[in-house]
Design an enzyme around this catalytic site. Structure first.
Site, short mmCIF file in Angstrom:
data_model
loop_
_atom_site.label_atom_id
_atom_site.label_comp_id
_atom_site.label_asym_id
_atom_site.label_seq_id
_atom_site.Cartn_x
_atom_site.Cartn_y
_atom_site.Cartn_z
N ARG A 1 43.51 35.73 48.39
CA ARG A 1 44.57 35.50 47.48
C ARG A 1 45.09 34.21 48.12
O ARG A 1 45.18 33.84 49.30
CB ARG A 1 45.56 36.70 47.69
CG ARG A 1 47.03 36.51 47.44
CD ARG A 1 47.71 37.99 47.64
NE ARG A 1 47.14 38.91 46.62
CZ ARG A 1 47.94 39.11 45.35
NH1 ARG A 1 48.69 38.21 45.17
NH2 ARG A 1 47.24 39.83 44.56
N GLU B 1 48.27 41.01 34.39
CA GLU B 1 49.07 42.31 34.03
C GLU B 1 50.49 41.65 33.52
O GLU B 1 51.00 40.87 34.09
CB GLU B 1 49.58 43.06 35.19
CG GLU B 1 50.32 44.38 34.62
CD GLU B 1 50.91 45.40 35.78
OE1 GLU B 1 50.60 45.24 36.93
OE2 GLU B 1 51.56 46.17 35.34
N LYS C 1 54.84 38.44 41.84
CA LYS C 1 55.75 38.51 40.47
C LYS C 1 57.12 39.54 40.79
O LYS C 1 58.11 39.18 40.32
CB LYS C 1 54.91 39.28 39.36
CG LYS C 1 53.97 38.08 38.90
CD LYS C 1 53.32 38.80 37.61
CE LYS C 1 52.19 39.65 38.03
NZ LYS C 1 51.25 40.02 36.99
P1 ATP Z 1 51.21 39.58 42.13
O1 ATP Z 1 50.95 40.41 43.33
O2 ATP Z 1 51.73 38.04 42.62
O3 ATP Z 1 52.24 40.02 41.12
P2 ATP Z 1 49.05 40.48 40.63
O4 ATP Z 1 47.92 40.51 41.69
O5 ATP Z 1 49.76 41.69 40.70
O6 ATP Z 1 49.98 39.34 41.52
P3 ATP Z 1 47.89 40.25 38.10
O7 ATP Z 1 48.74 39.87 36.81
O8 ATP Z 1 47.52 41.56 38.38
O9 ATP Z 1 48.93 39.93 39.45
O10 ATP Z 1 46.94 39.20 38.41
C1 ATP Z 1 45.92 38.59 37.60
C2 ATP Z 1 44.71 38.04 38.27
O11 ATP Z 1 45.14 37.00 39.20
C3 ATP Z 1 44.14 39.13 39.18
O12 ATP Z 1 42.98 38.61 39.07
C4 ATP Z 1 44.52 38.73 40.50
O13 ATP Z 1 43.58 39.06 41.51
C5 ATP Z 1 44.76 37.15 40.45
N1 ATP Z 1 45.90 36.62 41.34
C6 ATP Z 1 47.16 37.27 41.46
N2 ATP Z 1 47.69 36.43 42.47
C7 ATP Z 1 46.63 35.65 42.96
C8 ATP Z 1 47.06 34.81 44.09
N3 ATP Z 1 47.98 34.63 44.99
N4 ATP Z 1 45.80 34.25 44.54
C9 ATP Z 1 44.61 34.25 43.83
N5 ATP Z 1 44.61 35.08 42.82
C10 ATP Z 1 45.70 35.80 42.23
MG MG Z 2 49.22 43.36 39.69
#
Ligand code: ATP
Ligand code: MG
Length: 568
Positions: free
Chosen positions: A270, A40, A280
């Site tokens: 994760r 995102e 983020k």
């Molecule tokens: P955050 O919670 O840190 O803001 P998010 O999951 O909201 O991260 P996205 O931009 O939605 O961030 O994630 C893009 C991809 O990266 C998704 O497939 C998500 O599952 C993966 N991802 C995000 N954070 C992690 C993590 N800590 N470890 C492994 N994969 C991750």
């Molecule tokens: Mg997200």
């Protein structure tokens, strides 16, 4: 005849590789493998994303398939092109290239059409309840939900209202579109989840073309199906959403929008890292509250922060490989990350001498005319990396830490009366210690043994200690930024009652020193990485320019990971 080399031990497959290999064998997707990385664009990518990138692109590559980059931009209020650009840059920098670049917002019309189909099929309805009422009606884990008074509204009425929602007739929150599944379902996600909500907000790509936006669960699976994704890999918190992912796709198959085989969702753990926060949202807070200087502050676990700190793409890929693919949440030790960059830079960073805390050493028996140059290898084990000439003169800088007036036992560095080797140049004995009025040491005097030119004892006498040095007349001034963990606690979120996680920020996570470095660093370019001998690995900061040297400490030399590993 030479014997055949033993076949390399086959590396055991992780569970995702097992699934893909089984699918390849059964021909489920006609031998295709297409994964996607779906960020995102609401912030900069962090090391957790790097893990996901390496995993998705790695699987695509390994199985002769490909990977899409898809911006999951269904939430107009938090997203921005600045983030889109940084995400592209970071994925490329990590060493990956995408087959297609897509945006969930490209599919807004298709998603809308599918939604109309669901309404007509009696599988979705417009609900006039408030957020609060909807939430209450959902029940909870112990109590089944109750139906909305609008649940049985005729399809034609829902369709009319949905079109008017799209046309902008209603305010934010006035109505939503919900899937009609099962209000008693043990999985809360299946209790008539939201599909659309009203948001009168400017979208970074579609502008004000839309004022209704699809929810993640609805948009994500459909986007996967539109692109023909085979394996949709996400993190564990979406495990409970999988039935919903499948439900939406099944409905769309019935509507003849998609054909089987459908993409399938798989979840892995994760990645978390000690001594830092990761999400983020929290990283954005650190930026906004100026606890760090920006998303690319070298203390941040962001990809751009790590890059500025001196991390290489190779080291991050190695780290992703070493942490593996788990099915249970885990916290990786930041020492492992540091181990990976050290291993990489140990092999390839050119060596230099830099004095971080300068103390003058005057060699009284070396005249200016006797000054000489020494030739030092750039890397002790890799002659192909060449060498450089370093001037050795009467007045030198050495590191304050390499001198003790009262030396403890087993102190092999400089002390009154002690002899030490100045790396690659000469053996020098400290003869005098000059102090200021407060008693602080301000200068050392010493003598050198002219027969030791190059640093070897002429008579074979043992001189155990070797220290680094820089000629004072030739030294360059440099700002050196010494970084440490951003948070003192291993888990920054583990704070005492009534305290906020911000308070755990390490007050000495950054120390700036004025260093003196050898003259060959005059032309050092932003992004270059060096080992400062006996000190650590350093990268030239992106703010450096001709005449302004700035180095970021990437990592110290001591590898705490091997110790941790040995204990385990
Ligand atoms: P955050 O919670 O840190 O803001 P998010 O999951 O909201 O991260 P996205 O931009 O939605 O961030 O994630 C893009 C991809 O990266 C998704 O497939 C998500 O599952 C993966 N991802 C995000 N954070 C992690 C993590 N800590 N470890 C492994 N994969 C991750
Ligand atoms: Mg997200």
């Amino acid at each position: 005849m030479s014997e055949a080399a033993p076949a390399p031990e086959p590396k055991s497959l992780n569970f995702l590789e097992e699934i893909i290999e089984a699918d390849l064998q059964s021909g489920r997707h006609q031998g295709r493998v297409l994964t996607r990385f779906p960020p995102e664009p609401n912030g900069y990518l962090h090391i957790g994303h790097a893990k996901s990138i390496c995993l998705n692109f790695g699987l695509g590559r390994k199985y002769g398939g490909a990977t899409n980059l898809r911006f999951d931009d269904t939430n107009p209020t938090k997203e921005d092109v600045e983030y889109v650009d940084s995400i592209r840059e970071d994925v490329r920098w990590l060493g990956f290239d995408w087959a297609g670049e897509f945006y969930a917002s490209d599919y807004f019309q298709q998603l809308y059409d599918y939604a109309e189909h669901l309404i007509r099929a009696g599988k979705a309805y417009v609900d006039d309840q408030s957020d609060e009422e909807i939430k209450r009606g959902r029940g909870n884990f112990y109590t089944p939900g109750t139906a909305s008074p609008w649940r049985e509204r005729p399809a034609a009425e829902s369709l009319d209202l949905f079109r008017r929602m799209k046309a902008g007739e209603f305010r934010d929150g006035e109505r939503v579109l919900r899937a009609k599944i099962d209000m008693q379902h043990p999985n809360m996600n299946m209790r008539d989840p939201l599909m659309y909500r009203i948001r009168h907000a400017e979208h970074h790509r579609t502008g004000d073309a839309w004022c209704i936006y699809p929810m993640y669960d609805y948009a994500h699976g459909c986007s996967d199906a539109i692109e023909g994704i085979t394996h949709s890999i996400c993190t564990l918190e979406f495990e409970d959403h999988r039935p919903l992912y499948d439900w939406f796709l099944e409905q769309d198959v019935e509507g003849k929008f998609f054909r089987k085989p459908l993409p399938r969702q798989y979840e892995f753990a994760r990645l978390n890292l000690t001594h830092t926060v990761m999400s983020k949202r929290r990283l954005l807070q650190l930026v906004q509250e100026r606890i760090v200087t920006g998303w690319d502050d070298p203390r941040m676990p962001t990809i751009c922060g790590l890059r500025r700190r001196g991390y290489t793409p190779e080291s991050l890929r190695a780290f992703a490989e070493k942490v593996g693919v788990a099915k249970r949440d885990m916290v990786a030790d930041v020492a492992l990350l540091e181990h990976c960059i050290r291993e990489d830079l140990e092999a390839r960073a050119p060596r230099r001498m830099a004095v971080l805390r300068p103390l003058k050493l005057v060699i009284t028996n070396l005249s200016d005319a006797e000054a000489f140059e020494v030739e030092l290898a750039n890397h002790g084990e890799r002659p192909e990396l060449g060498s450089r000439r370093v001037p050795f003169t009467r007045e030198l800088w050495i590191d304050r830490d390499d001198f003790r007036e009262e030396a403890p036992k087993k102190w092999f560095r400089l002390a009154p009366g002690a002899e030490v080797r100045l790396r690659g140049a000469a053996l020098v004995t400290c003869t005098e210690v000059l102090k200021d009025a407060s008693g602080a040491v301000v200068e050392l005097r010493g003598t050198w043994d002219p027969a030791s030119k190059g640093g070897n004892a002429p008579d074979g006498r043992k001189v155990k200690g070797t220290i680094h040095w820089v000629s004072a007349a030739h030294a360059l001034d440099a700002e050196v930024r010494l970084y440490d963990h951003l948070f003192l606690a291993e888990d920054p979120m583990d704070v005492p009652e009534g305290q906020d996680w911000h308070q755990g920020v390490n007050p000495s996570s950054l120390e700036v020193v004025r260093a003196r470095v050898e003259p060959s660093l005059a032309e050092a370019q932003a992004g270059e990485r060096y080992q400062f001998e006996r000190t650590g690995y350093f990268a030239v900061d992106l703010e450096a320019k001709p005449g302004v040297l700035i180095f970021n400490r990437t990592a110290g030399l001591k590898d705490s990971w091997s110790k941790i590993e040995a204990k385990a």
